[in-house]
Design a protein around this motif. Structure first.
Motif, PDB file in Angstrom:
ATOM      1  N   GLY A  76       0.776  -1.224   0.000  1.00 37.72           N
ATOM      2  CA  GLY A  76       0.000   0.000   0.000  1.00 37.72           C
ATOM      3  C   GLY A  76       0.806   1.271   0.000  1.00 37.72           C
ATOM      4  O   GLY A  76       0.518   2.210  -0.749  1.00 37.72           O
ATOM      5  N   ASP A  77       1.848   1.338   0.839  1.00 30.35           N
ATOM      6  CA  ASP A  77       2.632   2.577   0.943  1.00 30.35           C
ATOM      7  C   ASP A  77       3.985   2.506   0.254  1.00 30.35           C
ATOM      8  O   ASP A  77       4.773   3.442   0.331  1.00 30.35           O
ATOM      9  N   GLY A  78       4.257   1.383  -0.419  1.00 33.03           N
ATOM     10  CA  GLY A  78       5.424   1.306  -1.285  1.00 33.03           C
ATOM     11  C   GLY A  78       6.747   1.013  -0.614  1.00 33.03           C
ATOM     12  O   GLY A  78       7.797   1.312  -1.181  1.00 33.03           O
ATOM     13  N   ASP A  79       6.736   0.400   0.571  1.00 33.34           N
ATOM     14  CA  ASP A  79       8.014   0.102   1.222  1.00 33.34           C
ATOM     15  C   ASP A  79       8.290  -1.397   1.324  1.00 33.34           C
ATOM     16  O   ASP A  79       9.206  -1.818   2.024  1.00 33.34           O
ATOM     17  N   ARG A  80       7.498  -2.202   0.616  1.00 29.75           N
ATOM     18  CA  ARG A  80       7.719  -3.652   0.619  1.00 29.75           C
ATOM     19  C   ARG A  80       7.343  -4.194  -0.748  1.00 29.75           C
ATOM     20  O   ARG A  80       6.351  -3.766  -1.346  1.00 29.75           O
ATOM     21  N   ASN A  81       8.133  -5.145  -1.245  1.00 27.03           N
ATOM     22  CA  ASN A  81       7.968  -5.598  -2.625  1.00 27.03           C
ATOM     23  C   ASN A  81       7.900  -7.114  -2.739  1.00 27.03           C
ATOM     24  O   ASN A  81       8.365  -7.846  -1.861  1.00 27.03           O
TER      25      ASN A  81
END
Length: 410
Positions: free
Chosen positions: A233-238
């Motif tokens: 959701g917030d772009g810090d895990r892939n």
């Protein structure tokens, strides 16, 4: 204290109610004497981009509105995170001080001012305070261009390299469109689900093999692209998936550096040289909070006696409750995960996640090492089956939580 006239960064992942909270936060910042608020256009800023903006503009700190990978919408989750002046998450001493203050606060300051037009980049004002609406992608894209070899990446795409990136209707869509398609020349359509949605398109922005199954199925198909990825959701895990090969977090992404090989070839070469770490994470969502805390407390009580014990041939050599000491300010974050390590290098970690709004999420991390000459193509759950059984034996998950199986397996 100490923020008079300073810069505050505000942004979020675009989930439901973000726009309302941002306007409230701007008014409160104005009433309390901040000099400038930097806010992403339409209120958007990924967590990594917010961190970069804080450092780049030497801001006092930043407010990031996100509940991470949890679902959004009117019935979904909402969260507020605070990052300090170095761009990183607030240390425990600050979060504890905020909590303590929340127990006694009897008023708050705000101003009577109209909403700021967050759709228009440029300088605005709120009761005299400057509000700069900035391009949420520009500074982050510029940083990426310094860190990575963009000319070589452009050559890669120009040579026919195919990629699929699933932004999951969350914050990374605008960043992926700009960087991958506009700056690096990836074909239009490389990025899917790239427009942030208040309810994440009705989905769950958690990049795992459950919620990103369509991407996984595409990457395992005969005509799938060369490389696939998704973010939360917030772009810090892939999530990283190669053509015909899922890459677990324990397999370092360093081995995916610019090399003219497929992901599968790189992974196999890496395992043949260094061995493989079989890894999985079992999530038990929305567990009764009291039951989850009781499980963790019971494990903590056993820690002093676990070291030296043996369970079905697994000799315990480490049993602790991990605590992290910040190297910058010396602050200590305790109870970060119960770690049980074994003589053969395998380990089990139990940890509670605090990002959900209903109950608690129990996460169980399991990992074991297979040497270079070992078996590298086992099914992950089968390879880790002895540890999965042992984790249940140690923690009594089924008995304490009533859950016969995890909600999500990664």
């Amino acid at each position: 204290e100490g923020f008079e006239g300073k810069v505050l960064v505000i942004g979020g992942d675009g989930r439901y109610y973000n726009d309302v909270v941002i306007q409230k936060a701007i008014r409160i910042a104005s009433a309390n004497g901040f000099g400038t608020v930097l806010v992403g256009q339409n209120g958007l800023l990924s967590t990594p981009a917010a961190s970069n903006v804080i450092r780049h503009y030497k801001a006092f700190g930043g407010i990031v509105l996100s509940a991470s990978h949890n679902p959004g919408g009117p019935e979904g989750d909402f969260g507020i995170k605070y990052n300090v002046g170095n761009g990183g998450p607030a240390p425990e001493k600050i979060t504890e001080a905020v909590f303590a203050r929340s127990q006694v606060i009897d008023r708050y300051l705000t101003v009577d001012a109209p909403d700021v037009d967050l759709s228009r980049i440029g300088t605005h004002h709120s009761a005299g305070m400057v509000v700069e609406v900035i391009d949420p992608v520009a500074d982050y894209a510029a940083l990426m261009e310094k860190l990575f070899d963009f000319p070589k990446l452009r050559q890669l795409f120009a040579a026919g390299f195919r990629m699929r990136f699933d932004a999951m209707h969350a914050i990374t869509g605008p960043y992926a469109h700009r960087i991958l398609e506009d700056m690096l020349g990836a074909p239009m359509g490389t990025v899917i689900n790239g427009t942030p949605s208040p309810d994440f398109g009705g989905g769950h922005p958690d990049p795992n093999l459950v919620y990103a199954k369509d991407l996984y199925d595409l990457m395992m198909s005969p005509d799938g692209p060369d490389f696939g990825a998704a973010s939360d959701g917030d772009g810090d895990r892939n999530l990283i998936i190669g053509k015909g090969r899922f890459v677990t977090p324990s397999d370092s992404l360093a081995m995916l550096a610019a090399r003219r090989q497929s992901v599968d070839e790189i992974v196999r070469e890496h395992w043949a040289t260094y061995g493989r770490n079989y890894y999985t994470r079992h999530d038990y969502d929305e567990v009764d909070t009291a039951a989850a805390n009781a499980l963790m407390d019971a494990l903590r009580a056993r820690l002093p006696s676990l070291k030296g014990e043996s369970f079905d041939g697994h000799d315990v050599v480490l049993a602790d409750d991990f605590a992290y000491t910040d190297p910058i300010d010396g602050s200590v974050s305790s109870k970060q995960g119960i770690r049980i390590g074994f003589k053969d290098g395998s380990r089990i970690v139990f940890r509670l996640s605090g990002t959900g709004t209903v109950g608690a999420t129990l996460r169980v991390y399991l990992e074991r090492y297979e040497p270079p000459h070992g078996q590298h193509d086992l099914d992950t759950q089968a390879a880790l089956a002895p540890l999965i059984i042992l984790a249940e034996k140690l923690a009594g998950i089924a008995e304490r939580t009533g859950r016969a199986a995890p909600s999500v397996i990664t």
